[in-house]
Motif scaffolding. Sequence first.
Motif, PDB file in Angstrom:
ATOM      1  N   CYS A 120       0.802  -1.149  -0.164  1.00 41.30           N
ATOM      2  CA  CYS A 120      -0.057   0.103  -0.229  1.00 41.30           C
ATOM      3  C   CYS A 120       0.781   1.349  -0.443  1.00 41.30           C
ATOM      4  CB  CYS A 120      -0.695   0.168   0.973  1.00 41.30           C
ATOM      5  SG  CYS A 120      -0.021   0.463   2.893  1.00 41.30           S
ATOM      6  N   TYR A 121       1.965   1.165   0.259  1.00 40.99           N
ATOM      7  CA  TYR A 121       2.913   2.144   0.878  1.00 40.99           C
ATOM      8  C   TYR A 121       3.322   2.454  -0.517  1.00 40.99           C
ATOM      9  CZ  TYR A 121       2.827   1.077   5.617  1.00 40.99           C
ATOM     10  OH  TYR A 121       2.450   1.827   7.160  1.00 40.99           O
ATOM     11  N   ASP A 122       3.977   1.722  -1.123  1.00 42.56           N
ATOM     12  CA  ASP A 122       4.655   1.539  -2.810  1.00 42.56           C
ATOM     13  C   ASP A 122       3.468   1.513  -3.808  1.00 42.56           C
ATOM     14  OD1 ASP A 122       7.107   0.287  -1.871  1.00 42.56           O
ATOM     15  OD2 ASP A 122       6.912  -1.552  -2.372  1.00 42.56           O
ATOM     16  N   ASP A 123       2.076   1.590  -3.729  1.00 41.17           N
ATOM     17  CA  ASP A 123       1.358   2.120  -4.518  1.00 41.17           C
ATOM     18  C   ASP A 123       1.002   3.535  -4.642  1.00 41.17           C
ATOM     19  OD1 ASP A 123       0.726  -0.932  -5.287  1.00 41.17           O
ATOM     20  OD2 ASP A 123      -1.035  -1.240  -4.636  1.00 41.17           O
ATOM     21  N   SER A 124       1.058   3.725  -3.383  1.00 44.94           N
ATOM     22  CA  SER A 124       0.884   5.067  -2.552  1.00 44.94           C
ATOM     23  C   SER A 124       2.220   6.472  -3.354  1.00 44.94           C
ATOM     24  CB  SER A 124       0.377   5.510  -1.300  1.00 44.94           C
ATOM     25  OG  SER A 124      -0.588   4.937  -1.638  1.00 44.94           O
ATOM     26  N   TRP A 125       2.882   5.759  -2.932  1.00 43.50           N
ATOM     27  CA  TRP A 125       4.143   6.401  -3.355  1.00 43.50           C
ATOM     28  C   TRP A 125       4.348   6.762  -5.380  1.00 43.50           C
ATOM     29  CZ3 TRP A 125       6.860   9.955  -1.752  1.00 43.50           C
ATOM     30  CH2 TRP A 125       8.327  10.736  -2.605  1.00 43.50           C
ATOM     31  N   ALA A 126       3.349   5.725  -5.653  1.00 42.34           N
ATOM     32  CA  ALA A 126       3.756   5.590  -7.043  1.00 42.34           C
ATOM     33  C   ALA A 126       2.516   6.233  -7.531  1.00 42.34           C
ATOM     34  CB  ALA A 126       3.997   4.287  -7.678  1.00 42.34           C
ATOM     35  N   VAL A 127       1.613   6.719  -7.165  1.00 45.48           N
ATOM     36  CA  VAL A 127       0.457   8.238  -7.802  1.00 45.48           C
ATOM     37  C   VAL A 127       1.281   9.295  -7.173  1.00 45.48           C
ATOM     38  CG1 VAL A 127      -1.767   9.213  -6.994  1.00 45.48           C
ATOM     39  CG2 VAL A 127      -0.482   6.666  -7.120  1.00 45.48           C
ATOM     40  N   ILE A 128       2.313   9.655  -6.209  1.00 44.93           N
ATOM     41  CA  ILE A 128       2.496  10.648  -5.879  1.00 44.93           C
ATOM     42  C   ILE A 128       3.518  11.157  -6.977  1.00 44.93           C
ATOM     43  CG2 ILE A 128       4.185  12.037  -4.069  1.00 44.93           C
ATOM     44  CD1 ILE A 128       2.377  10.939  -1.592  1.00 44.93           C
ATOM     45  N   LYS A 129       4.442  10.004  -7.399  1.00 45.81           N
ATOM     46  CA  LYS A 129       5.762  10.605  -8.716  1.00 45.81           C
ATOM     47  C   LYS A 129       4.684  10.345  -9.762  1.00 45.81           C
ATOM     48  CE  LYS A 129       8.041   6.582  -7.428  1.00 45.81           C
ATOM     49  NZ  LYS A 129      10.080   5.562  -7.834  1.00 45.81           N
ATOM     50  N   TRP A 130       3.860   9.725  -9.767  1.00 51.15           N
ATOM     51  CA  TRP A 130       2.955  10.568 -11.533  1.00 51.15           C
ATOM     52  C   TRP A 130       2.662  11.750 -11.380  1.00 51.15           C
ATOM     53  CZ3 TRP A 130      -2.518  11.326 -11.885  1.00 51.15           C
ATOM     54  CH2 TRP A 130      -2.650  11.253 -13.116  1.00 51.15           C
ATOM     55  N   ALA A 131       2.457  12.553 -10.347  1.00 53.43           N
ATOM     56  CA  ALA A 131       1.835  13.818  -9.812  1.00 53.43           C
ATOM     57  C   ALA A 131       2.822  14.933 -10.192  1.00 53.43           C
ATOM     58  CB  ALA A 131       0.690  13.511  -8.582  1.00 53.43           C
ATOM     59  N   SER A 138       5.469  18.706 -20.444  1.00 46.89           N
ATOM     60  CA  SER A 138       4.954  19.275 -21.607  1.00 46.89           C
ATOM     61  C   SER A 138       3.455  18.383 -22.649  1.00 46.89           C
ATOM     62  CB  SER A 138       5.638  20.694 -21.938  1.00 46.89           C
ATOM     63  OG  SER A 138       6.556  19.800 -22.371  1.00 46.89           O
ATOM     64  N   ASP A 139       4.321  17.112 -22.744  1.00 44.54           N
ATOM     65  CA  ASP A 139       3.207  16.488 -23.744  1.00 44.54           C
ATOM     66  C   ASP A 139       2.373  16.866 -23.142  1.00 44.54           C
ATOM     67  OD1 ASP A 139       2.093  15.000 -25.481  1.00 44.54           O
ATOM     68  OD2 ASP A 139       4.012  13.837 -26.326  1.00 44.54           O
ATOM     69  N   HIS A 140       0.916  16.832 -23.717  1.00 45.94           N
ATOM     70  CA  HIS A 140      -0.350  16.817 -22.892  1.00 45.94           C
ATOM     71  C   HIS A 140      -0.705  15.121 -23.626  1.00 45.94           C
ATOM     72  CE1 HIS A 140      -1.973  20.293 -21.532  1.00 45.94           C
ATOM     73  NE2 HIS A 140      -0.765  20.470 -21.367  1.00 45.94           N
ATOM     74  N   LEU A 141      -0.062  14.529 -24.662  1.00 43.58           N
ATOM     75  CA  LEU A 141      -0.159  13.015 -24.982  1.00 43.58           C
ATOM     76  C   LEU A 141      -0.030  12.041 -23.927  1.00 43.58           C
ATOM     77  CD1 LEU A 141       0.213  13.332 -28.386  1.00 43.58           C
ATOM     78  CD2 LEU A 141      -1.525  13.586 -27.175  1.00 43.58           C
ATOM     79  N   ILE A 142       1.414  12.672 -22.883  1.00 41.18           N
ATOM     80  CA  ILE A 142       1.572  11.555 -21.939  1.00 41.18           C
ATOM     81  C   ILE A 142       0.952  12.113 -20.637  1.00 41.18           C
ATOM     82  CG2 ILE A 142       3.398  10.892 -21.021  1.00 41.18           C
ATOM     83  CD1 ILE A 142       4.959  11.612 -23.784  1.00 41.18           C
ATOM     84  N   THR A 143       0.847  13.303 -20.525  1.00 44.47           N
ATOM     85  CA  THR A 143       0.541  13.762 -19.137  1.00 44.47           C
ATOM     86  C   THR A 143      -0.933  13.925 -19.050  1.00 44.47           C
ATOM     87  OG1 THR A 143       0.762  16.359 -19.807  1.00 44.47           O
ATOM     88  CG2 THR A 143       2.414  15.467 -19.059  1.00 44.47           C
ATOM     89  N   GLU A 144      -1.417  14.320 -17.764  1.00 46.52           N
ATOM     90  CA  GLU A 144      -2.630  14.472 -17.379  1.00 46.52           C
ATOM     91  C   GLU A 144      -2.935  16.470 -17.678  1.00 46.52           C
ATOM     92  OE1 GLU A 144      -6.636  15.102 -16.656  1.00 46.52           O
ATOM     93  OE2 GLU A 144      -5.968  13.154 -17.019  1.00 46.52           O
ATOM     94  N   PRO A 145      -4.201  16.328 -18.834  1.00 46.70           N
ATOM     95  CA  PRO A 145      -4.286  17.673 -18.945  1.00 46.70           C
ATOM     96  C   PRO A 145      -4.859  18.553 -17.555  1.00 46.70           C
ATOM     97  CG  PRO A 145      -5.990  17.119 -20.161  1.00 46.70           C
ATOM     98  CD  PRO A 145      -4.755  15.796 -19.614  1.00 46.70           C
ATOM     99  N   TRP A 146      -5.483  18.290 -16.589  1.00 42.82           N
ATOM    100  CA  TRP A 146      -6.793  18.752 -15.418  1.00 42.82           C
ATOM    101  C   TRP A 146      -5.302  18.302 -14.355  1.00 42.82           C
ATOM    102  CZ3 TRP A 146     -11.338  15.317 -13.526  1.00 42.82           C
ATOM    103  CH2 TRP A 146     -12.315  16.018 -14.423  1.00 42.82           C
TER     104      TRP A 146
END
Length: 306
Positions: A120-131, A138-146
Motif C-alpha cells: 500500500c505504501y509503494d502504490d501510494s508513492w507511485a501515484v505521488i511520483k506520477w503527479a 509538457s506533452d499533453h498526450l502523456i500528461t494529465e491536462p487537469w
Amino acid sequence: MVSTPADEIAHDFPPFFRVYKDGRVERFHNYVYVLPSDDPNTGVRSKDVNNNSARLYLPKITENNQKFPLLIYIHGGGFSIESAFSTGHDKYLHSIVTKANVVAISVDYRLAPEHPLPICYDDSWAVIKWAALHVEMSDHLITEPWLKDHVDFSRVFLAGDSAGANIVHDMMVRASASEKPLGDGFKIVGMALIHLFFGNDEPDEYCSFVFPGCTGLDDPRLNPALHFRLLSSLICLKILIFTTEKDVMRGRSLAYYDALKKSGWKGEVEIMETQGEDHVFHLLEPTCEKAGVLMKRLVDFFNEKI
C-alpha cells in the motif's frame, strides 16, 4: 458432519476480514463502487487516472488558466477494506474539493491481506511520483491536462484518514528522505492526519499479519513516535492532527503530536479533538454538526497562507 478447509477459520480480524484455511478471504465490509462523475450543482468533475490507481477531482473553473492547490488524499480501512472509488470516500472528496477549492487526487492502493504491507505504501508513492512528473513534462498526450493546466505545484497537501493517515505519514517521510526526491517545483507544504492508525509498544497481531515484513514494535511506519530523527527532518511546514474523545487510538495520536514537538522539527503542528465521537465518525455521519466542524477546519487548513 465433517468440516472442510473452506469452513475452517485460520485467522479472524473483525471488523476487517477473516481468512479460511483454504486461503479464502472474507471481508466484513464490502464497499459500494461508484463511477466518476460531473456534479452539475457544484461544478466538480472527476475521472479515474493513471491506470485506475487514483481518482482525480477538478473544482469548478471560473477563470481561464485558473490554478488551485493540489490535495493528495489516501483512504483508510485498516489497510484491508474500502477504496478511493467507494461511495463514502467519493462523496467526501467531492465535498472537500467543493469547499476548499482544490484539485484532489484520491489514491486507490492494493489491499491486504492478499497484498500485504508495504504494498500500500509503494502504490501510494507511485501515484505521488506520477503527479510530480507534471511539474516539468509538457506533452499533453502523456500528461494529465487537469493537473498540468490547473495545479499550483508549490502548494501540495497530503491528507488521509485512519490507515490512510498512516500511509500519508510514510509518504511525507519518503518525500523528506533526500533534498528533492520529487523534483523541482513540487512542494508539499502540509499534511492533515485524521484519526491516525498507528501501533504502539504492545504486540499487535493484526499489524503483524498484514505487515509480515515489519521490523517489529519500533517499525517507523507503524510507530513513528519513537523515531525523532525522521520526524525532525519532515519537509512540510505544518501538520494538522485530528482525534476524537472515544477513539481507541487517541493515545497514539497524542503520542505522535508530542513526539513531533520534541523532535526538533521546525514546522507548526496542531491537534484538534472532537468530544463525544469515535473513530472516523465524520465518514459514517458526514452531515452531522461535528463532522461539519471537522470539515471547516480541514478546509481552512488547505486555504491558509503559508
